[in-house]
Enzyme design. Structure first.
Site, PDB file in Angstrom:
ATOM      1  N   SER A 104       0.831  -1.201   0.000  1.00 36.40           N
ATOM      2  CA  SER A 104       0.000   0.000   0.000  1.00 36.40           C
ATOM      3  C   SER A 104       0.870   1.257   0.000  1.00 36.40           C
ATOM      4  CB  SER A 104      -0.951  -0.041   1.200  1.00 36.40           C
ATOM      5  OG  SER A 104      -1.965   0.916   1.082  1.00 36.40           O
ATOM      6  N   ASP A 248      -2.428   6.120  -4.167  1.00 33.07           N
ATOM      7  CA  ASP A 248      -1.288   5.425  -3.578  1.00 33.07           C
ATOM      8  C   ASP A 248      -0.916   4.237  -4.472  1.00 33.07           C
ATOM      9  OD1 ASP A 248      -3.469   3.797  -3.001  1.00 33.07           O
ATOM     10  OD2 ASP A 248      -2.726   3.231  -1.016  1.00 33.07           O
ATOM     11  N   ASP A 250      -1.370   1.046  -4.574  1.00 31.14           N
ATOM     12  CA  ASP A 250      -2.323  -0.008  -4.928  1.00 31.14           C
ATOM     13  C   ASP A 250      -3.722   0.531  -5.217  1.00 31.14           C
ATOM     14  OD1 ASP A 250      -2.721   0.549  -2.176  1.00 31.14           O
ATOM     15  OD2 ASP A 250      -3.637  -1.412  -1.875  1.00 31.14           O
ATOM     16  N   ASP A 252      -6.115   2.196  -3.585  1.00 27.85           N
ATOM     17  CA  ASP A 252      -7.288   2.170  -2.718  1.00 27.85           C
ATOM     18  C   ASP A 252      -7.429   3.456  -1.901  1.00 27.85           C
ATOM     19  OD1 ASP A 252      -5.259   1.781  -0.864  1.00 27.85           O
ATOM     20  OD2 ASP A 252      -6.083  -0.069  -0.020  1.00 27.85           O
TER      21      ASP A 252
END
Length: 466
Positions: A104, A248, A250, A252
């Site tokens: 993340s 970010d 990833d 999410d």
């Protein structure tokens, strides 16, 4: 020590010693534990895998896929993908679960395995504990050669994800196209550089790509906070754009930059999207959910729209559970995480972008004007580092007693309400730390409230030491 084992997965820094860092041995061990748990729990032997672009991703991906195949599990590998895309692919594929290889917003030396159930949602605390026990005992049984799992590469799911977003009734692609928006995208050289421009181009938006090459070499700290976003803010000040979009690694978490180069505020991503959804869903008064450390502004706009606001303990799995229990039509976390259950129960920057742009198109407001509509709150984030001998639970209990006349929520630490201000105290699960978040309508008031609580904690600790 930089290997963190939790109910939702495993994360750590690449290299070093087994059990202390995220080594190939650790990756295989936890992938085997998850696969073993899946085989016991589900009749399906199919798992979906996807990863962000960080340099260690390919190595980790190979280890995970091979380990699952060794257990007799069929693997569908989405390759470079996003967390919400993998979450959506799991139920579409009727898979038993999914693994997202991403750390993340953590720096490039980190990587992690995020673990999903058959619904494409993060596994529960109970399931996570069972999986960790399997890993601890290393009670794995691998398949005979004739029963090894299969491997299939499928790189179509980002487009499928976008297709599903464009089908949503509250996403008005034609209205967005008619506005001819021009935006700048900072995808921190990860998979958002594939997904976000693809979505925007389908919406007829002109895109200036800033750090959109998915090399995994982050040009700045990948957490989308204002202090890390100076390049995109500078680009916006040139005056040629309507909006800046930041995700970010990833995809999410979502942050916006207004047309004048000022951060919209990560806490206000969910507020703005929820405002649109609440008022566009006129036939149904909608409820909302965010975690206890998120801005009060979501409650304000929810109640103004005739709905009810509910607070959940920190953590996406807790927010999703509360959303289901309270029939919420929108929810998420103040870190830029938008959960829109009409699409799926997971934080999803792509659907957040589409809903936000629809709102701008329909209201005709610039982003800065839209931000000015909402109650203005500031959160001060602090922490106190304690010695390992201090009983953190006892300290929090003493703070609760001191403010017993105030409204208090103890679902996750201690949250104390003070009319339009609040303070939330949580202990860290991995360090002897108390995190202290305080919110008020002015930064100086939020900081003063945080300092007051910190002083109370230090006084309690001193008294216990005497």
């Amino acid at each position: 020590m930089t290997l963190i084992k939790s109910i939702s997965g495993i994360r750590g820094t690449i290299g070093g010693k087994t059990g202390e860092n995220l080594t190939p041995v650790d990756v295989v061990k936890f992938a085997a534990a998850y696969g073993t748990w899946i085989r016991k729990k589900s009749g399906s032997t199919k798992i979906v895998i996807g990863r962000d672009a960080r340099p260690s991703g390919d190595m980790v991906n190979t280890l995970v896929c091979s380990t699952l195949q060794g257990l007799g599990i069929d693997v569908i590998d989405l390759g470079l993908s996003t967390t919400p895309t993998v979450e959506m692919a799991v139920p579409i594929e009727k898979a038993a679960g999914g693994i997202i290889i991403t750390a993340s917003h953590n720096p490039v030396q980190w990587n992690a395995l995020k673990l999903l159930n058959e619904k494409g949602e993060f596994i529960s605390a109970k399931d996570g504990e069972e999986m960790l026990k399997i890993a601890e005992k290393e009670s794995f049984e691998f398949a005979q050669v004739a029963k090894l799992g299969t491997y299939q590469k499928n790189d179509t799911y980002i487009q499928k994800h976008i297709d599903e977003i464009l089908k949503l009734s509250l996403v008005d692609a034609e209205a967005i196209k008619a506005k001819g928006f021009s935006v700048v995208v900072d995808a921190v050289n990860s998979t958002g550089g594939i997904a976000v421009p693809a979505l925007l181009k389908r919406l007829g938006v002109k895109v200036k790509e800033l750090y959109c090459t998915p090399t995994g070499h982050f040009p700045h700290n990948p957490e989308p906070l204002p202090e890390h976003l100076t390049d995109i803010c500078r680009e916006l000040t040139k005056g040629k754009y309507d909006l800046g979009i930041v995700v970010d690694p990833d995809v999410d978490r979502l942050a916006f930059i207004s047309e004048d180069g000022t951060p919209f505020g990560e806490e206000y991503t969910l507020v703005a999207v929820a405002d649109y959804v609440l008022n566009a869903s006129a036939k149904k008064k909608g409820n909302t959910v965010s975690n206890l450390s998120s801005t009060r502004a979501l409650r304000d706009i929810t109640e103004k729209a005739g709905g009810k606001y509910f607070a959940a303990p920190v953590g996406e799995v807790n927010v999703v559970e509360a959303m289901k229990e309270n029939d919420a039509i929108i929810g998420g976390e103040g870190n830029g995480g938008v959960i829109y259950p009409e699409l799926h129960y997971g934080r999803d920057a792509l659907v957040g972008i589409a809903l936000f742009l629809t709102q701008l198109a329909k209201t005709g407001l610039q982003a800065s004007r839209l931000r000015a509509k909402y109650p203005n709150y500031i959160i001060s984030k602090n922490k106190i580092e304690l010695t390992p001998t201090i009983d953190v639970d006892s300290v929090l209990d003493q703070v609760k007693k001191k403010y017993k006349k105030q409204p208090i929520n103890t679902a996750d630490g201690v949250k104390i309400e003070f009319e339009t201000e609040w303070v939330h105290l949580r202990k860290s699960n991995t360090e002897p730390i108390i995190r202290i978040y305080a919110e008020a309508d002015l930064e100086v008031k939020a900081e003063a409230l945080a300092k007051k609580i910190i002083a109370d904690i230090k006084e309690i600790i001193t008294e216990k030491a005497v």
